[in-house]
Design an enzyme around this catalytic site. Sequence first.
Site, PDB file in Angstrom:
ATOM      1  N   VAL A  57       0.870  -1.178   0.000  1.00 41.66           N
ATOM      2  CA  VAL A  57       0.000   0.000   0.000  1.00 41.66           C
ATOM      3  C   VAL A  57       0.906   1.227   0.000  1.00 41.66           C
ATOM      4  CG1 VAL A  57      -1.731   1.278   1.324  1.00 41.66           C
ATOM      5  CG2 VAL A  57      -1.810  -1.229   1.254  1.00 41.66           C
ATOM      6  N   CYS A  58       0.690   2.123  -0.937  1.00 38.09           N
ATOM      7  CA  CYS A  58       1.499   3.343  -1.016  1.00 38.09           C
ATOM      8  C   CYS A  58       1.349   4.132   0.282  1.00 38.09           C
ATOM      9  CB  CYS A  58       1.071   4.186  -2.205  1.00 38.09           C
ATOM     10  SG  CYS A  58       1.987   5.742  -2.305  1.00 38.09           S
ATOM     11  N   ILE A  59       2.441   4.333   0.968  1.00 34.49           N
ATOM     12  CA  ILE A  59       2.393   4.984   2.270  1.00 34.49           C
ATOM     13  C   ILE A  59       1.925   6.437   2.174  1.00 34.49           C
ATOM     14  CG2 ILE A  59       4.841   5.615   2.298  1.00 34.49           C
ATOM     15  CD1 ILE A  59       4.715   4.903   5.363  1.00 34.49           C
ATOM     16  N   ALA A  61      -1.766   6.421   1.575  1.00 39.04           N
ATOM     17  CA  ALA A  61      -2.445   5.898   2.770  1.00 39.04           C
ATOM     18  C   ALA A  61      -2.514   6.955   3.869  1.00 39.04           C
ATOM     19  CB  ALA A  61      -1.733   4.646   3.268  1.00 39.04           C
TER      20      ALA A  61
END
Length: 129
Positions: free
Chosen positions: A76-78, A81
């Site tokens: 998940v792209c931090i 997110a």
Amino acid sequence: MKFAIALLAGPQDPAARSALSFAQAVLAGGHQISRLFFYRDAVHLASSLAVHPQDEADLARQWRDFICDNQLDAVVCIAAALRRGVLNEAEAYRWERPAANSGEPWELSGLGQWVDAMQTADRAVTFGT
């Protein structure tokens, strides 16, 4: 054949269901998925706090089950997110938030993980805009 799959669409977008169906077909066809990358609104799929009406399918749970059952790498792209309030324990602590709403099997990491996935895969497929 190895596939890298990026999903940009949120849980309400039909592209999120299409991506899951595609990923299931990839594995059923005897191929591999090197990495699943969740970006933009797709990061909402990693939240454990969303509640769906009883008459609707829980797409986030379906994704989670698919990832766990097949032991897939789900990143998940931090940055996306954090902007959308999807935090694991470490980020909740880091940003002094009262709780986390994401965890296994999701890994919060940077966009470099998608670049790496594209370099190691035979095909890269993106769902959503």
